[in-house]
Design an enzyme around this catalytic site. Structure first.
Site, PDB file in Angstrom:
ATOM      1  N   LEU A 171       0.880  -1.165   0.000  1.00 55.99           N
ATOM      2  CA  LEU A 171       0.000   0.000   0.000  1.00 55.99           C
ATOM      3  C   LEU A 171       0.914   1.209   0.000  1.00 55.99           C
ATOM      4  O   LEU A 171       1.884   1.247   0.758  1.00 55.99           O
ATOM      5  CB  LEU A 171      -0.868   0.035   1.261  1.00 55.99           C
ATOM      6  N   ASP A 172       0.600   2.190  -0.816  1.00 50.94           N
ATOM      7  CA  ASP A 172       1.406   3.405  -0.826  1.00 50.94           C
ATOM      8  C   ASP A 172       1.431   4.030   0.566  1.00 50.94           C
ATOM      9  O   ASP A 172       0.508   3.836   1.357  1.00 50.94           O
ATOM     10  CB  ASP A 172       0.826   4.429  -1.809  1.00 50.94           C
ATOM     11  N   THR A 173       2.441   4.806   0.822  1.00 51.69           N
ATOM     12  CA  THR A 173       2.575   5.484   2.106  1.00 51.69           C
ATOM     13  C   THR A 173       1.343   6.326   2.415  1.00 51.69           C
ATOM     14  O   THR A 173       0.892   6.387   3.554  1.00 51.69           O
ATOM     15  CB  THR A 173       3.849   6.365   2.109  1.00 51.69           C
TER      16      THR A 173
ATOM     17  N   SER B  36      -1.711   5.738   1.449  1.00 54.91           N
ATOM     18  CA  SER B  36      -2.928   4.929   1.455  1.00 54.91           C
ATOM     19  C   SER B  36      -3.033   4.214   2.791  1.00 54.91           C
ATOM     20  O   SER B  36      -2.043   4.025   3.491  1.00 54.91           O
ATOM     21  CB  SER B  36      -2.911   3.916   0.312  1.00 54.91           C
TER      22      SER B  36
END
Length: 186
Positions: A41-43, A45
């Site tokens: 998961l992106d930072t 998100s």
């Protein structure tokens, strides 16, 4: 079956175990040696992140060829527009690849109230409306959902992964930043 961990990842946490100069990392939340993210998961998100110490299981969760459905709730700028939402449903040409068709539905008013407050809060512009949309995809390339919604004319303000396969964050009652062993496979 203690080879799969579910973490409710907070906003701003980087998906790595090694320390980072700007962001908290997974080790700040899960101290289990030998576990690694099964997908990322992106930072910026939030939500459901799976970690495993089983390489075969990691491949089954992360590899698009296994078509593991991932469900996201995205708070986006704009007002619901069926033509734009249909673009997401058909698949979106993002330049470097064309996404597979997605399942898309607009969340009912108040449905996203089950989510925790984001820290820091999103930027709200009084002159620009926003709404929540649920997007289900079976792939997961870098920043894919954010890129899809932007291409459809809905810039993403907040992105929360709520489910991977049969594992649903709301069924598990996991507070933000908490983890548990998965009760079953996705």
């Amino acid at each position: 079956m203690n080879d799969l961990i579910i973490l409710n990842k907070p906003y701003g946490v980087i998906c790595q175990f090694s320390a980072h100069e700007k962001h908290p990392c997974l080790k700040d939340f899960v101290e289990k040696p030998g576990f690694y993210p099964a997908g990322r998961l992106d930072t910026d998100s939030e939500g459901l992140l799976l970690l495993t110490n089983n390489g075969r299981l990691q491949a089954q969760i992360a590899d698009p060829k296994f078509k593991q459905v991932k469900t996201y709730w995205a708070q986006v700028e704009g007002s619901p527009d069926e033509a734009k939402l249909d673009l997401l449903r058909r698949g979106v040409d993002l330049g470097d690849f064309v996404t597979r068709p997605a399942e898309v539905r607009v969340l009912e008013e108040g449905e996203a109230d089950v989510l925790w407050p984001r820290v820091p809060p999103i930027r709200v512009r009084k002159s620009v409306p926003d709404f929540w949309v649920e997007i289900k995809i079976s792939e997961g390339k870098n920043r894919q959902v954010r890129r899809m919604t932007a291409k459809a004319g809905f810039p993403c303000l907040r992105l929360v992964r709520v489910a991977i396969g049969r594992l649903n964050l709301f069924d598990l009652n996991l507070e933000l930043g908490q983890w548990q062993f998965a009760p079953h496979r996705p």
